[in-house]
Design a protein around this motif. Structure first.
Motif, mmCIF file in Angstrom:
data_model
loop_
_atom_site.group_PDB
_atom_site.id
_atom_site.type_symbol
_atom_site.label_atom_id
_atom_site.label_comp_id
_atom_site.label_asym_id
_atom_site.label_seq_id
_atom_site.Cartn_x
_atom_site.Cartn_y
_atom_site.Cartn_z
ATOM 1 N N SER A 174 0.836 -1.201 0.000
ATOM 2 C CA SER A 174 0.000 0.000 0.000
ATOM 3 C C SER A 174 0.866 1.245 0.000
ATOM 4 N N THR A 175 0.351 2.312 -0.609
ATOM 5 C CA THR A 175 1.069 3.578 -0.591
ATOM 6 C C THR A 175 1.052 4.151 0.822
ATOM 7 N N ALA A 176 1.874 5.184 1.024
ATOM 8 C CA ALA A 176 1.922 5.834 2.333
ATOM 9 C C ALA A 176 0.522 6.274 2.752
ATOM 10 N N LEU A 177 -0.196 6.872 1.814
ATOM 11 C CA LEU A 177 -1.538 7.359 2.130
ATOM 12 C C LEU A 177 -2.455 6.216 2.556
ATOM 13 N N ASP A 178 -2.434 5.130 1.799
ATOM 14 C CA ASP A 178 -3.294 3.987 2.130
ATOM 15 C C ASP A 178 -2.875 3.341 3.442
ATOM 16 N N ASN A 179 -1.576 3.382 3.737
ATOM 17 C CA ASN A 179 -1.112 2.866 5.016
ATOM 18 C C ASN A 179 -1.676 3.700 6.158
ATOM 19 N N VAL A 180 -1.647 5.020 5.965
ATOM 20 C CA VAL A 180 -2.109 5.896 7.041
ATOM 21 C C VAL A 180 -3.625 5.754 7.240
ATOM 22 N N THR A 181 -4.360 5.518 6.160
ATOM 23 C CA THR A 181 -5.820 5.428 6.307
ATOM 24 C C THR A 181 -6.282 4.036 6.737
ATOM 25 N N ALA A 182 -5.364 3.062 6.801
ATOM 26 C CA ALA A 182 -5.776 1.671 7.043
ATOM 27 C C ALA A 182 -6.698 1.534 8.259
ATOM 28 N N GLY A 183 -6.265 2.079 9.388
ATOM 29 C CA GLY A 183 -7.050 1.947 10.608
ATOM 30 C C GLY A 183 -8.435 2.582 10.479
ATOM 31 N N LEU A 184 -8.481 3.735 9.811
ATOM 32 C CA LEU A 184 -9.769 4.410 9.616
ATOM 33 C C LEU A 184 -10.691 3.561 8.755
ATOM 34 N N TYR A 201 -10.620 0.316 8.479
ATOM 35 C CA TYR A 201 -11.106 -0.804 9.299
ATOM 36 C C TYR A 201 -12.304 -0.378 10.148
ATOM 37 N N ARG A 202 -12.269 0.878 10.580
ATOM 38 C CA ARG A 202 -13.351 1.372 11.429
ATOM 39 C C ARG A 202 -14.549 1.841 10.634
ATOM 40 N N GLY A 203 -14.444 1.818 9.314
ATOM 41 C CA GLY A 203 -15.581 2.191 8.489
ATOM 42 C C GLY A 203 -15.746 3.690 8.276
ATOM 43 N N THR A 204 -14.665 4.455 8.497
ATOM 44 C CA THR A 204 -14.728 5.883 8.212
ATOM 45 C C THR A 204 -14.940 6.083 6.710
ATOM 46 N N HIS A 205 -15.693 7.109 6.354
ATOM 47 C CA HIS A 205 -15.928 7.391 4.943
ATOM 48 C C HIS A 205 -14.593 7.659 4.241
ATOM 49 N N PRO A 206 -14.369 7.039 3.063
ATOM 50 C CA PRO A 206 -13.070 7.147 2.392
ATOM 51 C C PRO A 206 -12.596 8.587 2.172
ATOM 52 N N VAL A 207 -13.523 9.470 1.832
ATOM 53 C CA VAL A 207 -13.127 10.863 1.582
ATOM 54 C C VAL A 207 -12.613 11.509 2.867
ATOM 55 N N GLU A 208 -13.342 11.255 3.930
ATOM 56 C CA GLU A 208 -12.956 11.821 5.221
ATOM 57 C C GLU A 208 -11.610 11.238 5.666
ATOM 58 N N ALA A 209 -11.466 9.923 5.503
ATOM 59 C CA ALA A 209 -10.227 9.246 5.873
ATOM 60 C C ALA A 209 -9.054 9.847 5.107
ATOM 61 N N ARG A 210 -9.261 10.098 3.820
ATOM 62 C CA ARG A 210 -8.234 10.665 2.972
ATOM 63 C C ARG A 210 -7.815 12.045 3.447
ATOM 64 N N ASP A 211 -8.835 12.858 3.779
ATOM 65 C CA ASP A 211 -8.537 14.210 4.266
ATOM 66 C C ASP A 211 -7.731 14.167 5.554
ATOM 67 N N MET A 212 -8.155 13.287 6.462
ATOM 68 C CA MET A 212 -7.432 13.176 7.730
ATOM 69 C C MET A 212 -5.998 12.712 7.496
ATOM 70 N N ALA A 213 -5.841 11.759 6.586
ATOM 71 C CA ALA A 213 -4.510 11.210 6.315
ATOM 72 C C ALA A 213 -3.598 12.269 5.697
ATOM 73 N N GLU A 214 -4.156 13.055 4.763
ATOM 74 C CA GLU A 214 -3.362 14.130 4.152
ATOM 75 C C GLU A 214 -2.866 15.073 5.247
ATOM 76 N N ASP A 215 -3.762 15.354 6.181
ATOM 77 C CA ASP A 215 -3.433 16.239 7.280
ATOM 78 C C ASP A 215 -2.295 15.647 8.118
ATOM 79 N N TRP A 216 -2.366 14.339 8.370
ATOM 80 C CA TRP A 216 -1.328 13.692 9.178
ATOM 81 C C TRP A 216 -0.008 13.603 8.436
ATOM 82 N N LEU A 217 -0.099 13.438 7.114
ATOM 83 C CA LEU A 217 1.139 13.408 6.332
ATOM 84 C C LEU A 217 1.839 14.765 6.422
ATOM 85 N N VAL A 218 1.057 15.834 6.403
ATOM 86 C CA VAL A 218 1.648 17.165 6.555
ATOM 87 C C VAL A 218 2.283 17.282 7.941
ATOM 88 N N ARG A 219 1.540 16.837 8.949
ATOM 89 C CA ARG A 219 2.026 16.952 10.325
ATOM 90 C C ARG A 219 3.311 16.171 10.555
#
Lengths: 283, 269
Positions: free
Chosen positions: A110-120, A122-140
């Motif tokens: 999996s790409t870095a982004l998909d790795n970061v969203t993996a847990g989300l 699993y929890r059933g977070t909406h993919p768009v929301e998960a992506r936004d959160m992951a982008e934010d964490w990648l910046v952080r």
């Protein structure tokens, strides 16, 4: 010489339950062959990590540090004693904990982004929301623009950042870290340590940090626990680190207070390191 | 042993291409001159010019495409069914230690059997149509894929799995997000072999008894001592295999981007 007798977490109010408590925990592994004796990794361990506290565990190699974390994570069950997390006895995986492994634990496919969203995911977070959160964490974590990279295309330090984002994006109340930075070069390592402290200061989660590097332990923690050499490791020392925060890990190492603490703990640790060295030499 | 043996030869692309072309031309020349001067009897060995002319003619008139089509369909079906079966059984046995322990000797025995001897049985059961060829191909592909998937499941990194569990993956999510990608990476790395065996199954099956396909054509030509036809059939088969292999390489490059050594394999066709 042993450290201060088991002090309770200092600044932390005792009205919230501890993030993690070990009550006389022993961990024994079954013998591989029938005539061998079973191996006792940890013996009679009692410890507590307060809510919002940063606790490090140091000890010589082979002292069962990773076993300790696996127990806290619920990946392993104690042979004796009990473990609870936030007041609830542990049964199966510790759902409140995030685990940063020592080895590379990213999904290589999996790409870095998909790795970061993996847990989300699993929890059933909406993919768009998960992506936004992951982008934010990648910046952080300083990985802006690397979301499409695969783990093998990144350096060890970058992979650790991805792993950090992967774990912390789920906002675990207790973070377990197993020598997360041991494979990194000194510069990258100090940078990561500072970043970790910064993240910790904003989220204020409880951390149980395992390391064999005493300097790292002192510069990051509120409290340092010392494990004896294995087998049957015990907690043989506890040291409150009252250095002021916020800290810069590379600068704090030069202060007299740091050096004083270092000398005190090293005195106790040295004996254990020698013991473990002797055992290794005698096989 | 000196290290120089292993050293990469220094040669430019053009020079390499020229040398490779030289080998081909040299062999064709020997073949041609052999026919010309009588030490290679054209009746048994044909001549390169005849073979190329026949191939050109066949490709032009179009009858060959019907046979190519049949062989392609057989290959694809054998590949698809064999792969699906191999993945399913590999997954099952990979995750069921007791069943795999019980079945282990039988799987080894089945794999040890030279599959070609099954061709007459398949022809008996399934007739001379495409399905007996598909069955032969499946019997070859299945085991390759099965062993790879089984290995892939067994070699799932315990740390990656523990990580997935700590991130909250249910048993089902562990299967789809850890076991499956791990197994599939092994499947893709065996893709070249699997497709090759599917084709072998199809052609050998056709050769042993059928009414269409490349193997059938070669068999027909052989039956009437038409060596030119045999060699021409072989040439078309070779071109076909190289084309299939190139397509597989493309698919592989697409799906294994995450692999450190993707594309690192030597370009053997």
């Amino acid at each position: 010489m042993s450290g201060t007798p088991l002090a309770q977490p200092r600044v932390f109010a005792r009205n919230t339950p501890d993030a993690l408590t070990f009550d006389r925990v022993t961990s024994r592994f079954a013998a591989r062959r029938r005539r061998d004796e079973s191996y006792v990794a940890l013996s009679d361990i009692s410890l507590a990590v307060g809510d919002g506290e940063f606790v490090s565990v140091v000890g010589p190699t082979g002292c069962g540090k990773s076993t300790l974390l696996n127990l806290a994570a619920g990946l392993l069950r104690p042979t004796d004693g009990s473990i609870s997390s936030f007041g609830v006895p542990l049964d199966g995986l510790n759902r409140k904990a995030g685990y940063l492994f020592q080895a590379d634990a990213l999904f290589p496919w999996s790409t870095a982004l998909d790795n970061v969203t993996a847990g989300l995911r699993y929890r059933g977070t909406h993919p768009v929301e998960a992506r936004d959160m992951a982008e934010d964490w990648l910046v952080r974590t300083g990985l802006k623009g690397f979301g499409g990279y695969y783990p093998h295309q990144m350096s060890g330090g970058m992979r650790k950042r991805v792993a950090l984002a992967q774990t912390l994006i789920l906002d675990p109340e207790l973070v377990l870290m197993d020598e997360p930075f041991s494979a990194l070069d000194v510069q990258t390592r100090q940078m990561m340590e500072n970043e970790l402290l910064e993240l910790w200061a904003t989220q204020r989660r409880s951390v149980l940090f395992i390391t064999h590097d005493l300097e790292e332990a002192i510069s990051l923690s509120d409290r340092v626990l010392l494990l004896s050499a294995g087998p049957a490791s015990r907690v043989i020392g506890e040291y409150v680190i009252d250095l002021p925060r916020p800290r810069d890990v590379s600068e704090i190492r030069l202060t007299p207070a740091f050096l004083d603490l270092h000398r005190r703990i090293w005195n106790d640790l040295k004996a254990e390191v020698l013991k473990s060295y002797e055992q290794a030499r005698l096989g | 042993m000196s290290r120089r043996v292993l050293a990469e030869p220094r040669i430019g692309r053009t020079a390499l291409f020229a040398l490779r072309a030289g080998v081909l031309i040299g062999l064709l020349a020997i073949w041609h001159l052999g026919g010309r001067f009588g030490f290679l009897d054209p009746f048994f060995f044909a001549t390169p010019i005849d073979v190329i002319a026949r191939t050109w003619h066949d490709l032009g008139t179009g009858d060959i495409y019907r046979h190519l089509w049949v062989t392609t369909i057989e290959t694809l079906l054998a590949f698809a069914i064999g792969t699906a079966g191999g993945i399913a059984v590999g997954f099952w046995l990979g995750l069921a230690p007791l069943a795999s322990l019980v079945l282990d000797p039988y799987i080894k025995a089945a794999n040890a059997l030279p599959r070609v001897v099954l061709a007459p049985i398949f022809a008996l059961w399934l007739g001379l149509g495409i399905w007996s060829k598909v069955a032969l191909g499946v019997s070859l592909v299945f085991f390759i894929v099965f062993f790879n998937v089984y290995q892939g499941i067994k070699e799932v990194s315990p740390v990656v799995l523990a990580n997935a569990r700590m991130l909250g993956a249910s048993r089902r999510q562990q299967l789809t997000s850890v076991y499956l990608p791990s197994a599939l990476s092994w499947v893709f790395s065996s893709l070249h072999t699997a497709v090759g065996f599917a084709l072998v199954g199809a052609v050998v099956g056709e050769y042993l008894g059928s009414a269409a396909g490349l193997g059938y054509r070669i068999h027909q030509a052989e039956g009437v001592f038409d060596t030119v036809g045999v060699f021409s059939g072989m040439l078309i088969l070779t071109i076909f295999v190289i084309a299939v292999d190139a397509i597989v390489s493309l698919i592989e490059a697409r799906f294994l981007v995450w692999r450190p050594d993707a594309g690192g394999r030597p370009d053997a066709a």
